[in-house]
Design a protein around this motif. Sequence first.
Motif, PDB file in Angstrom:
ATOM      1  N   GLU A 147       0.889   4.157  -2.959  1.00  0.00           N
ATOM      2  CA  GLU A 147       0.702   5.592  -2.732  1.00  0.00           C
ATOM      3  C   GLU A 147       1.849   6.395  -3.343  1.00  0.00           C
ATOM      4  O   GLU A 147       1.617   7.436  -3.978  1.00  0.00           O
ATOM      5  CB  GLU A 147       0.589   5.877  -1.230  1.00  0.00           C
ATOM      6  CG  GLU A 147      -0.684   5.335  -0.610  1.00  0.00           C
ATOM      7  CD  GLU A 147      -0.669   5.370   0.907  1.00  0.00           C
ATOM      8  OE1 GLU A 147       0.257   5.955   1.513  1.00  0.00           O
ATOM      9  OE2 GLU A 147      -1.612   4.798   1.502  1.00  0.00           O
TER      10      GLU A 147
ATOM     11  N   ARG B 205       0.835  -1.215   0.000  1.00  0.00           N
ATOM     12  CA  ARG B 205       0.000   0.000   0.000  1.00  0.00           C
ATOM     13  C   ARG B 205       0.866   1.261   0.000  1.00  0.00           C
ATOM     14  O   ARG B 205       0.560   2.237  -0.700  1.00  0.00           O
ATOM     15  CB  ARG B 205      -0.956   0.004   1.189  1.00  0.00           C
ATOM     16  CG  ARG B 205      -2.178  -0.866   0.988  1.00  0.00           C
ATOM     17  CD  ARG B 205      -3.226  -0.639   2.064  1.00  0.00           C
ATOM     18  NE  ARG B 205      -2.724  -0.812   3.412  1.00  0.00           N
ATOM     19  CZ  ARG B 205      -2.630  -1.967   4.055  1.00  0.00           C
ATOM     20  NH1 ARG B 205      -2.998  -3.082   3.455  1.00  0.00           N
ATOM     21  NH2 ARG B 205      -2.169  -2.017   5.292  1.00  0.00           N
TER      22      ARG B 205
ATOM     23  N   ASN C  36       1.517   6.483  -7.116  1.00  0.00           N
ATOM     24  CA  ASN C  36       0.531   7.468  -7.542  1.00  0.00           C
ATOM     25  C   ASN C  36       1.153   8.861  -7.632  1.00  0.00           C
ATOM     26  O   ASN C  36       0.959   9.587  -8.613  1.00  0.00           O
ATOM     27  CB  ASN C  36      -0.659   7.475  -6.571  1.00  0.00           C
ATOM     28  CG  ASN C  36      -1.734   8.435  -7.006  1.00  0.00           C
ATOM     29  OD1 ASN C  36      -2.344   8.260  -8.052  1.00  0.00           O
ATOM     30  ND2 ASN C  36      -1.946   9.460  -6.205  1.00  0.00           N
TER      31      ASN C  36
END
Length: 176
Positions: free
Chosen positions: A158, A154, A161
């Motif tokens: 992030e 995760r 992104n």
Amino acid sequence: MDSRTKLELNEKAIEAAKRSLDDGAVTPSYGPWRDDIVKLLNDALATELVCVLRYKRHYFTAHGIASPRIAEEFLEHANAEAGHADRIAERIVQLGGEPDFSPDHLSQRSHAEYDESKDLRDMLRSNLIAERVAVETYRQMIELIGDKDPTTRRLLEEVLNDEEEHADELKDLLDE
């Protein structure tokens, strides 16, 4: 097989988690991948730190009519990359590893390159290349980690992104 057994917790793993308290959040179910994940994260840390240095240099040395706006973008990206580095270093520590901030090791482990361009377009191009390299390496790391460490995955998603947004912003600046 009863469908309930598919949703039952692994009691042995839960019992194992009650031991080795010095390992903090790292339970035995992290298995043999922990060291590999720490190495991947240290390489990502080096990449982020080299990117901070490259963006900072470009921020301070950008010249030309469009340079104030572009320099501000470089500074924003440098700060974002520093934030990524901090989060990655924190995760390395959570996994029981040691973040490698050694200047001697950064360029050896970084996926991105440092750049000393003097021309604004060359700076933009160099940073876009570095962001694209970051996008590709984070995508590969996410795939390699898969379900072995959901927390790290995760975190990397992030960061990925953000790196994709940086690449888009740089591409837009190059197209102006």
